[in-house]
Enzyme design. Structure first.
Site, short mmCIF file in Angstrom:
data_model
loop_
_atom_site.label_atom_id
_atom_site.label_comp_id
_atom_site.label_asym_id
_atom_site.label_seq_id
_atom_site.Cartn_x
_atom_site.Cartn_y
_atom_site.Cartn_z
N GLY A 107 -16.99 -13.61 -27.89
CA GLY A 107 -15.78 -14.15 -28.49
C GLY A 107 -14.79 -13.13 -29.02
O GLY A 107 -14.05 -13.42 -29.96
N ASN A 149 -12.16 -12.18 -27.40
CA ASN A 149 -10.84 -12.74 -27.08
C ASN A 149 -10.47 -13.85 -28.07
O ASN A 149 -9.32 -13.96 -28.48
CB ASN A 149 -10.80 -13.26 -25.64
CG ASN A 149 -10.57 -12.15 -24.65
OD1 ASN A 149 -9.46 -11.65 -24.50
ND2 ASN A 149 -11.63 -11.72 -23.98
N ASN A 158 -6.98 -19.26 -18.27
CA ASN A 158 -8.18 -18.41 -18.30
C ASN A 158 -7.76 -16.95 -18.34
O ASN A 158 -6.70 -16.59 -17.83
CB ASN A 158 -9.00 -18.67 -17.03
CG ASN A 158 -10.26 -17.81 -16.96
OD1 ASN A 158 -11.04 -17.74 -17.92
ND2 ASN A 158 -10.45 -17.13 -15.85
N HIS A 209 -8.92 -13.26 -17.02
CA HIS A 209 -9.80 -12.61 -16.05
C HIS A 209 -9.63 -11.09 -16.18
O HIS A 209 -8.50 -10.61 -16.23
CB HIS A 209 -9.46 -13.06 -14.63
CG HIS A 209 -10.36 -12.43 -13.61
ND1 HIS A 209 -11.67 -12.83 -13.44
CD2 HIS A 209 -10.16 -11.42 -12.74
CE1 HIS A 209 -12.23 -12.07 -12.51
NE2 HIS A 209 -11.33 -11.22 -12.06
C1 GRF Z 1 -13.84 -11.14 -21.05
O1 GRF Z 1 -14.00 -9.94 -20.35
C2 GRF Z 1 -13.00 -12.09 -20.24
O2 GRF Z 1 -12.04 -11.46 -19.47
C3 GRF Z 1 -14.00 -12.76 -19.36
O3 GRF Z 1 -15.16 -12.89 -20.17
C4 GRF Z 1 -15.15 -11.90 -21.18
C5 GRF Z 1 -15.29 -12.59 -22.50
O4 GRF Z 1 -15.47 -11.71 -23.58
N1 GRF Z 1 -13.47 -13.98 -18.82
P1 GRF Z 1 -15.39 -12.25 -25.07
O5 GRF Z 1 -16.43 -13.35 -25.23
O6 GRF Z 1 -14.00 -12.74 -25.34
O7 GRF Z 1 -15.74 -11.07 -25.94
#
Ligand code: GRF
Length: 184
Positions: free
Chosen positions: A13, A15, A93, A95
């Site tokens: 988490g 992000n 999303n 990526h």
């Molecule tokens: C990130 O690298 C994102 O791009 C991908 O999954 C990962 C999630 O990381 N879709 P986090 O849970 O936000 O640390």
């Protein structure tokens, strides 16, 4: 009026943390965090930020929490959603590569960065895109490039792409869409 956002997560988490801490997001509010994994640290982050956090094991369960939600954000959500599900909501999303490179089936987590380094690209980065029934196939909203450095490993590249790209463009994309929703 604020756009109401649901964030779907499966893991650490970071992000989500970037979204919750973003000074750039002024027209949206995270109403709920939904995880398909009860052990996701993202759930703790949500609760610590005072955001409702729930675990859902199926799409049917998720639907119950999305009533009145304007935007669904997949932030490290590790499950492919059905066409029926993606047709029902506005979904974006993040990526960890510059789509159309290193994306689609099997391209998640460190695999993405392994593939980028194996190809010898000089830049990679991150992409925020709309979600449709094709994995990583929806319209692109934001991208940011990150240079490969000598000696990069999949792990170092993953970390730099998160810090220099993902945590910046995901909040930015949310704000952009939130403004579109309420300022038209
Ligand atoms: C990130 O690298 C994102 O791009 C991908 O999954 C990962 C999630 O990381 N879709 P986090 O849970 O936000 O640390």
């Amino acid at each position: 009026m604020l756009a109401s956002v649901a964030v779907l997560v499966s893991g650490g988490g970071t992000n989500l943390a970037a979204i919750l801490a973003s000074p750039e997001i002024k027209h949206a509010r995270v109403e709920i965090v939904i995880s398909n994994n009860e052990d996701a640290y993202a759930l703790t982050r949500a609760k610590e930020a005072g955001v409702k956090a729930v675990v859902c094991k199926s799409e049917n369960e998720i639907h119950k929490y999305l009533e009145g939600i304007d935007l669904v954000v997949l932030a490290g959500f590790m499950k492919i959603l059905s066409k029926d599900f993606v047709d029902r909501y506005k979904i974006i999303n993040i990526h960890p590569a510059l789509i159309p490179s290193f994306c689609g089936k099997g391209m998640y987590g460190l695999h993405v960065h392994e593939a980028a380094l194996a190809k010898g690209v000089k830049v990679s980065g991150a992409t925020v895109h709309y979600v449709n029934e094709v994995p990583d196939g929806g319209q692109i909203i934001e991208q940011k490039a990150v240079r490969i450095k000598d000696g990069d490993t999949p792990e170092t590249l993953q970390k730099r792409i998160m810090e220099e790209a993902e945590w910046i463009i995901l909040p930015r994309a949310i704000e952009k869409i939130a403004k579109e929703i309420y300022e038209i």
